[in-house]
Design a protein around this motif. Sequence first.
Motif, PDB file in Angstrom:
ATOM      1  N   HIS A   2      26.502  69.100  10.786  1.00  0.00           N
ATOM      2  CA  HIS A   2      27.923  69.406  10.880  1.00  0.00           C
ATOM      3  C   HIS A   2      28.771  68.237  10.393  1.00  0.00           C
ATOM      4  O   HIS A   2      28.402  67.074  10.561  1.00  0.00           O
ATOM      5  CB  HIS A   2      28.300  69.745  12.323  1.00  0.00           C
ATOM      6  N   LYS A   3      29.891  68.536   9.781  1.00  0.00           N
ATOM      7  CA  LYS A   3      30.837  67.521   9.341  1.00  0.00           C
ATOM      8  C   LYS A   3      32.215  67.906   9.827  1.00  0.00           C
ATOM      9  O   LYS A   3      32.526  69.074  10.030  1.00  0.00           O
ATOM     10  CB  LYS A   3      30.831  67.378   7.817  1.00  0.00           C
ATOM     11  N   TYR A   4      33.081  66.890  10.004  1.00  0.00           N
ATOM     12  CA  TYR A   4      34.438  67.162  10.423  1.00  0.00           C
ATOM     13  C   TYR A   4      35.221  67.736   9.249  1.00  0.00           C
ATOM     14  O   TYR A   4      35.279  67.121   8.180  1.00  0.00           O
ATOM     15  CB  TYR A   4      35.112  65.888  10.924  1.00  0.00           C
ATOM     16  N   PRO A   5      35.827  68.897   9.422  1.00  0.00           N
ATOM     17  CA  PRO A   5      36.545  69.529   8.307  1.00  0.00           C
ATOM     18  C   PRO A   5      37.832  68.787   7.955  1.00  0.00           C
ATOM     19  O   PRO A   5      38.485  68.194   8.821  1.00  0.00           O
ATOM     20  CB  PRO A   5      36.836  70.933   8.846  1.00  0.00           C
ATOM     21  N   GLY A   6      38.171  68.815   6.680  1.00  0.00           N
ATOM     22  CA  GLY A   6      39.448  68.272   6.233  1.00  0.00           C
ATOM     23  C   GLY A   6      39.522  66.762   6.185  1.00  0.00           C
ATOM     24  O   GLY A   6      40.615  66.209   6.020  1.00  0.00           O
ATOM     25  N   GLN A   7      38.387  66.055   6.326  1.00  0.00           N
ATOM     26  CA  GLN A   7      38.392  64.593   6.314  1.00  0.00           C
ATOM     27  C   GLN A   7      37.908  64.068   4.967  1.00  0.00           C
ATOM     28  O   GLN A   7      37.057  64.686   4.320  1.00  0.00           O
ATOM     29  CB  GLN A   7      37.509  64.041   7.434  1.00  0.00           C
ATOM     30  N   THR A   8      38.455  62.959   4.539  1.00  0.00           N
ATOM     31  CA  THR A   8      38.113  62.401   3.240  1.00  0.00           C
ATOM     32  C   THR A   8      37.115  61.258   3.382  1.00  0.00           C
ATOM     33  O   THR A   8      36.970  60.646   4.443  1.00  0.00           O
ATOM     34  CB  THR A   8      39.369  61.874   2.526  1.00  0.00           C
ATOM     35  N   ARG A   9      36.453  60.953   2.276  1.00  0.00           N
ATOM     36  CA  ARG A   9      35.439  59.898   2.225  1.00  0.00           C
ATOM     37  C   ARG A   9      36.083  58.526   2.456  1.00  0.00           C
ATOM     38  O   ARG A   9      37.140  58.217   1.925  1.00  0.00           O
ATOM     39  CB  ARG A   9      34.758  59.941   0.857  1.00  0.00           C
ATOM     40  N   LEU A  10      35.417  57.696   3.249  1.00  0.00           N
ATOM     41  CA  LEU A  10      35.890  56.350   3.545  1.00  0.00           C
ATOM     42  C   LEU A  10      34.694  55.411   3.568  1.00  0.00           C
ATOM     43  O   LEU A  10      33.702  55.671   4.251  1.00  0.00           O
ATOM     44  CB  LEU A  10      36.593  56.326   4.906  1.00  0.00           C
ATOM     45  N   LEU A  11      34.749  54.327   2.808  1.00  0.00           N
ATOM     46  CA  LEU A  11      33.679  53.347   2.792  1.00  0.00           C
ATOM     47  C   LEU A  11      33.962  52.241   3.805  1.00  0.00           C
ATOM     48  O   LEU A  11      35.106  51.885   4.046  1.00  0.00           O
ATOM     49  CB  LEU A  11      33.547  52.730   1.394  1.00  0.00           C
ATOM     50  N   VAL A  12      32.899  51.712   4.385  1.00  0.00           N
ATOM     51  CA  VAL A  12      33.007  50.586   5.306  1.00  0.00           C
ATOM     52  C   VAL A  12      32.237  49.408   4.706  1.00  0.00           C
ATOM     53  O   VAL A  12      31.068  49.548   4.342  1.00  0.00           O
ATOM     54  CB  VAL A  12      32.444  50.916   6.697  1.00  0.00           C
ATOM     55  N   ALA A  13      32.913  48.288   4.580  1.00  0.00           N
ATOM     56  CA  ALA A  13      32.289  47.084   4.030  1.00  0.00           C
ATOM     57  C   ALA A  13      32.248  46.000   5.092  1.00  0.00           C
ATOM     58  O   ALA A  13      32.936  46.068   6.117  1.00  0.00           O
ATOM     59  CB  ALA A  13      33.072  46.597   2.812  1.00  0.00           C
ATOM     60  N   ASN A  79      39.366  43.532  11.241  1.00  0.00           N
ATOM     61  CA  ASN A  79      39.171  44.408  10.083  1.00  0.00           C
ATOM     62  C   ASN A  79      40.356  44.318   9.135  1.00  0.00           C
ATOM     63  O   ASN A  79      41.446  43.904   9.516  1.00  0.00           O
ATOM     64  CB  ASN A  79      38.940  45.861  10.513  1.00  0.00           C
ATOM     65  N   ALA A  80      40.100  44.692   7.891  1.00  0.00           N
ATOM     66  CA  ALA A  80      41.144  44.784   6.865  1.00  0.00           C
ATOM     67  C   ALA A  80      41.157  46.234   6.390  1.00  0.00           C
ATOM     68  O   ALA A  80      40.146  46.733   5.900  1.00  0.00           O
ATOM     69  CB  ALA A  80      40.842  43.840   5.711  1.00  0.00           C
ATOM     70  N   SER A  81      42.306  46.899   6.545  1.00  0.00           N
ATOM     71  CA  SER A  81      42.312  48.341   6.301  1.00  0.00           C
ATOM     72  C   SER A  81      43.492  48.822   5.464  1.00  0.00           C
ATOM     73  O   SER A  81      43.788  50.019   5.449  1.00  0.00           O
ATOM     74  CB  SER A  81      42.311  49.086   7.638  1.00  0.00           C
ATOM     75  N   ALA A  82      44.153  47.919   4.770  1.00  0.00           N
ATOM     76  CA  ALA A  82      45.259  48.346   3.901  1.00  0.00           C
ATOM     77  C   ALA A  82      44.738  49.376   2.893  1.00  0.00           C
ATOM     78  O   ALA A  82      43.688  49.179   2.282  1.00  0.00           O
ATOM     79  CB  ALA A  82      45.856  47.151   3.177  1.00  0.00           C
ATOM     80  N   PRO A  83      45.433  50.490   2.710  1.00  0.00           N
ATOM     81  CA  PRO A  83      44.925  51.571   1.856  1.00  0.00           C
ATOM     82  C   PRO A  83      44.563  51.153   0.433  1.00  0.00           C
ATOM     83  O   PRO A  83      43.617  51.680  -0.148  1.00  0.00           O
ATOM     84  CB  PRO A  83      46.076  52.582   1.849  1.00  0.00           C
ATOM     85  N   GLN A  84      45.285  50.186  -0.149  1.00  0.00           N
ATOM     86  CA  GLN A  84      45.053  49.808  -1.541  1.00  0.00           C
ATOM     87  C   GLN A  84      44.305  48.476  -1.677  1.00  0.00           C
ATOM     88  O   GLN A  84      44.332  47.859  -2.738  1.00  0.00           O
ATOM     89  CB  GLN A  84      46.397  49.716  -2.267  1.00  0.00           C
ATOM     90  N   ARG A  85      43.635  48.026  -0.634  1.00  0.00           N
ATOM     91  CA  ARG A  85      42.998  46.704  -0.686  1.00  0.00           C
ATOM     92  C   ARG A  85      41.854  46.653  -1.699  1.00  0.00           C
ATOM     93  O   ARG A  85      41.554  45.597  -2.237  1.00  0.00           O
ATOM     94  CB  ARG A  85      42.512  46.269   0.697  1.00  0.00           C
ATOM     95  N   ASP A  86      41.188  47.765  -1.920  1.00  0.00           N
ATOM     96  CA  ASP A  86      40.138  47.848  -2.936  1.00  0.00           C
ATOM     97  C   ASP A  86      40.609  48.839  -3.991  1.00  0.00           C
ATOM     98  O   ASP A  86      40.906  49.997  -3.674  1.00  0.00           O
ATOM     99  CB  ASP A  86      38.820  48.317  -2.306  1.00  0.00           C
ATOM    100  N   LEU A 126      40.614  33.836  -4.321  1.00  0.00           N
ATOM    101  CA  LEU A 126      39.561  34.811  -4.070  1.00  0.00           C
ATOM    102  C   LEU A 126      40.016  36.234  -4.398  1.00  0.00           C
ATOM    103  O   LEU A 126      41.205  36.509  -4.497  1.00  0.00           O
ATOM    104  CB  LEU A 126      39.130  34.739  -2.601  1.00  0.00           C
ATOM    105  N   ILE A 127      39.058  37.119  -4.533  1.00  0.00           N
ATOM    106  CA  ILE A 127      39.351  38.506  -4.897  1.00  0.00           C
ATOM    107  C   ILE A 127      40.003  39.264  -3.747  1.00  0.00           C
ATOM    108  O   ILE A 127      39.915  38.865  -2.586  1.00  0.00           O
ATOM    109  CB  ILE A 127      38.070  39.250  -5.334  1.00  0.00           C
ATOM    110  N   PHE A 128      40.671  40.365  -4.101  1.00  0.00           N
ATOM    111  CA  PHE A 128      41.252  41.286  -3.135  1.00  0.00           C
ATOM    112  C   PHE A 128      42.084  40.542  -2.080  1.00  0.00           C
ATOM    113  O   PHE A 128      42.924  39.733  -2.410  1.00  0.00           O
ATOM    114  CB  PHE A 128      40.167  42.139  -2.484  1.00  0.00           C
ATOM    115  N   ASP A 129      41.783  40.808  -0.789  1.00  0.00           N
ATOM    116  CA  ASP A 129      42.502  40.175   0.314  1.00  0.00           C
ATOM    117  C   ASP A 129      41.654  39.110   1.001  1.00  0.00           C
ATOM    118  O   ASP A 129      41.886  38.780   2.166  1.00  0.00           O
ATOM    119  CB  ASP A 129      42.948  41.227   1.330  1.00  0.00           C
ATOM    120  N   HIS A 130      40.699  38.541   0.288  1.00  0.00           N
ATOM    121  CA  HIS A 130      39.786  37.585   0.907  1.00  0.00           C
ATOM    122  C   HIS A 130      40.471  36.286   1.314  1.00  0.00           C
ATOM    123  O   HIS A 130      40.075  35.645   2.296  1.00  0.00           O
ATOM    124  CB  HIS A 130      38.612  37.294  -0.030  1.00  0.00           C
TER     125      HIS A 130
END
Length: 235
Positions: A2-13, A79-86, A126-130
């Motif tokens: 089962h998967k949660y409906p209506g949810q989008t893919r999110l990567l965790v680094a 954590n760093a979670s700004a939508p456009q960080r990557d 450094l790259i991104f928000d490092h």
Amino acid sequence: MHKYPGQTRLLVAVDCIIFGFDGDALKLLLIKRGFEPEKGKWSLMGGFLQPDESLDNAANRILKKLTGLEGVFLEQLKNASAPQRDPVERTVSVAYSALIDLNKYKEQISSEYHAEWFLLSKKPGLIFDHDKMVEDAIRKLRYNATMHPILFELLPDKFTLPKLQNLYEAIYDTQFDKRNFNRKILSTALLVKQKDKDKSSSKKGAYYYKLDKKKYAANFRSFLHFIPNPDHLLR
């Protein structure tokens, strides 16, 4: 499955921030990023969380793979979670940090990803928000150093006051007057003077001291009167 409906893919680094003290200065371990975007630029040690591992396991795996370091105590920072960080995909990063005796781990460092120690004052961009991650880690490190005897873990069992001053100046990025520093340190009554001296720097030499760990645990706040207000360090 089962998967949660209506949810989008999110990567965790996971990104690892490793500080090292070499006896004189505080340094930061960096690598050259091995893939696009920003391939070849300086970066923290980072990678993606796999489906079958915890964040702690991922941090240790990534650090060992990219630098060769293992057996390092890693503390989860924030954590760093700004939508456009990557720029490629929406990625939330969980930062881990550690402070180590650089000399103890020197032989472990791998050259595969050009892992290199930099003085904090001379680190490259450094790259991104490092860069922001490093700033946050430094603030947390300074706060932790006021509340726990972690700095003394970077020193040998017995040490001189000049070496202790070097360590505090490196962590807090400031200069202490030698006489004032010694007077205030000794006024805590938490250091035990030894009979022998270190004569590697001068004929007169400097007496060795040891930390009374039992007294420190009971009265660590004795050290707080000559370093920045710890309540302001996390702001």
